[in-house]
Scaffold this motif. Structure first.
Motif, PDB file in Angstrom:
ATOM      1  N   LEU A  65       0.829  -1.198   0.000  1.00 21.11           N
ATOM      2  CA  LEU A  65       0.000   0.000   0.000  1.00 21.11           C
ATOM      3  C   LEU A  65       0.868   1.254   0.000  1.00 21.11           C
ATOM      4  O   LEU A  65       0.577   2.230  -0.707  1.00 21.11           O
ATOM      5  CB  LEU A  65      -0.929   0.005   1.220  1.00 21.11           C
ATOM      6  CG  LEU A  65      -1.894   1.198   1.332  1.00 21.11           C
ATOM      7  CD1 LEU A  65      -2.798   1.266   0.106  1.00 21.11           C
ATOM      8  CD2 LEU A  65      -2.736   1.084   2.604  1.00 21.11           C
ATOM      9  N   THR A  66       1.948   1.221   0.774  1.00 17.27           N
ATOM     10  CA  THR A  66       2.882   2.348   0.793  1.00 17.27           C
ATOM     11  C   THR A  66       3.484   2.564  -0.586  1.00 17.27           C
ATOM     12  O   THR A  66       3.613   3.707  -1.065  1.00 17.27           O
ATOM     13  CB  THR A  66       4.002   2.103   1.820  1.00 17.27           C
ATOM     14  OG1 THR A  66       3.430   2.010   3.129  1.00 17.27           O
ATOM     15  CG2 THR A  66       5.023   3.227   1.794  1.00 17.27           C
ATOM     16  N   LEU A  86      11.683  -6.361  -0.630  1.00 21.86           N
ATOM     17  CA  LEU A  86      11.967  -7.294   0.456  1.00 21.86           C
ATOM     18  C   LEU A  86      12.695  -6.605   1.611  1.00 21.86           C
ATOM     19  O   LEU A  86      12.457  -6.925   2.783  1.00 21.86           O
ATOM     20  CB  LEU A  86      12.800  -8.474  -0.069  1.00 21.86           C
ATOM     21  CG  LEU A  86      12.071  -9.438  -0.993  1.00 21.86           C
ATOM     22  CD1 LEU A  86      13.038 -10.491  -1.535  1.00 21.86           C
ATOM     23  CD2 LEU A  86      10.901 -10.108  -0.285  1.00 21.86           C
ATOM     24  N   THR A  87      13.567  -5.669   1.284  1.00 25.31           N
ATOM     25  CA  THR A  87      14.240  -4.909   2.338  1.00 25.31           C
ATOM     26  C   THR A  87      13.230  -4.072   3.118  1.00 25.31           C
ATOM     27  O   THR A  87      13.292  -3.990   4.352  1.00 25.31           O
ATOM     28  CB  THR A  87      15.320  -3.994   1.738  1.00 25.31           C
ATOM     29  OG1 THR A  87      16.271  -4.790   1.021  1.00 25.31           O
ATOM     30  CG2 THR A  87      16.042  -3.212   2.821  1.00 25.31           C
ATOM     31  N   LEU A  88      12.269  -3.476   2.402  1.00 27.15           N
ATOM     32  CA  LEU A  88      11.232  -2.697   3.067  1.00 27.15           C
ATOM     33  C   LEU A  88      10.370  -3.586   3.961  1.00 27.15           C
ATOM     34  O   LEU A  88       9.997  -3.193   5.073  1.00 27.15           O
ATOM     35  CB  LEU A  88      10.358  -1.998   2.017  1.00 27.15           C
ATOM     36  CG  LEU A  88       9.357  -0.960   2.528  1.00 27.15           C
ATOM     37  CD1 LEU A  88      10.061   0.127   3.327  1.00 27.15           C
ATOM     38  CD2 LEU A  88       8.596  -0.346   1.352  1.00 27.15           C
ATOM     39  N   VAL A  89      10.071  -4.797   3.481  1.00 29.57           N
ATOM     40  CA  VAL A  89       9.313  -5.753   4.300  1.00 29.57           C
ATOM     41  C   VAL A  89      10.085  -6.081   5.572  1.00 29.57           C
ATOM     42  O   VAL A  89       9.511  -6.173   6.664  1.00 29.57           O
ATOM     43  CB  VAL A  89       9.006  -7.033   3.499  1.00 29.57           C
ATOM     44  CG1 VAL A  89       8.503  -8.145   4.413  1.00 29.57           C
ATOM     45  CG2 VAL A  89       7.972  -6.745   2.414  1.00 29.57           C
ATOM     46  N   HIS A  90      11.389  -6.256   5.448  1.00 29.80           N
ATOM     47  CA  HIS A  90      12.213  -6.543   6.625  1.00 29.80           C
ATOM     48  C   HIS A  90      12.123  -5.404   7.628  1.00 29.80           C
ATOM     49  O   HIS A  90      11.899  -5.630   8.828  1.00 29.80           O
ATOM     50  CB  HIS A  90      13.665  -6.766   6.201  1.00 29.80           C
ATOM     51  CG  HIS A  90      14.585  -7.042   7.348  1.00 29.80           C
ATOM     52  ND1 HIS A  90      15.163  -6.042   8.090  1.00 29.80           N
ATOM     53  CD2 HIS A  90      15.005  -8.209   7.900  1.00 29.80           C
ATOM     54  CE1 HIS A  90      15.907  -6.578   9.043  1.00 29.80           C
ATOM     55  NE2 HIS A  90      15.829  -7.882   8.949  1.00 29.80           N
ATOM     56  N   HIS A  91      12.284  -4.167   7.172  1.00 33.55           N
ATOM     57  CA  HIS A  91      12.219  -3.013   8.068  1.00 33.55           C
ATOM     58  C   HIS A  91      10.875  -2.964   8.781  1.00 33.55           C
ATOM     59  O   HIS A  91      10.815  -2.797  10.015  1.00 33.55           O
ATOM     60  CB  HIS A  91      12.402  -1.712   7.281  1.00 33.55           C
ATOM     61  CG  HIS A  91      13.743  -1.577   6.627  1.00 33.55           C
ATOM     62  ND1 HIS A  91      14.072  -0.521   5.815  1.00 33.55           N
ATOM     63  CD2 HIS A  91      14.842  -2.375   6.658  1.00 33.55           C
ATOM     64  CE1 HIS A  91      15.301  -0.665   5.376  1.00 33.55           C
ATOM     65  NE2 HIS A  91      15.788  -1.788   5.867  1.00 33.55           N
TER      66      HIS A  91
END
Length: 206
Positions: A65-66, A86-91
């Motif tokens: 959504l972001t 995937l990095t954003l999901v990790h954060h």
């Protein structure tokens, strides 16, 4: 996982770069295609960190959504879309774990003689404890060449093996191994004791 928008058949065959441009232009089907392409991997990563199905689903939904609201946040010059998402999901997963742990500490009932009982979900403590290390790793990775950063980010943040990284990036396995070796060598001085854990995750077999 929750129901996502249905992607057009044509969109499913388009490269990530074209789909991202289409999302910037407001094409909902392009977002759906990217969700179809990376949603399962994103959920698997979030699930490993959060240890909770619903929390992992919330994280993935929030990340996509972001991206839909602010697609220009992705900079193709800094790496592939798959690595970025995937990095954003990790954060977001680490943030969610820390937030949930704080809520539990504030709301849990007081038991025997004023002692507080706390029961964080599976994986919560693990995720929170690794938050500081993850920040150090991200800082060190940012100084690497893009191709080395991409390979190590997929391995460390995504939990993928070298063979899986080769498949995701479309380069030969030997090239992935070389990039990871060179990247690890450059990280050694910067990360010190944290490097041992990275080596375990990033080396995850062939």
């Amino acid at each position: 996982m929750r129901t996502a928008p249905v992607a057009d058949a044509d969109a499913l065959d388009q490269p990530d770069e074209e789909l991202v441009r289409a999302v910037v232009a407001g094409a909902h089907s392009a977002l759906a295609a990217l969700y179809d392409r990376y949603g399962r991997r994103a959920y698997s990563l979030a699930r490993r960190i959060c240890g909770d199905d619903n929390l992992a689903e919330d994280v993935v939904q929030e990340v996509f959504l972001t991206f839909w609201r602010e697609p220009r946040r992705f900079d193709a010059a800094r790496g592939r879309f798959g690595t970025w998402i995937l990095t954003l999901v990790h954060h977001k997963s680490v943030d969610a774990v820390r937030r949930e742990s704080a809520i539990r500490r504030r709301t849990v009932a007081v038991v025997d003689e004023g002692q507080e009982w706390s029961a964080p979900g599976p994986g919560a403590d693990h995720g929170a404890l690794r938050a500081m290390e993850a920040g150090q790793v991200r800082d060190a990775l940012s100084g690497l060449p893009a191709e080395q950063r991409e390979a190590l980010a997929l391995a460390y943040f995504g939990g993928y093996s070298q063979r899986e990284v080769a498949s995701l990036t479309g380069v030969p396995l030997g090239t992935v191994k070389s990039r990871m070796f060179s990247g690890m060598r450059r990280l050694r001085g910067a990360l010190g004791p944290v490097l041992g854990e990275i080596a375990t995750d990033a080396g995850g077999g062939t």
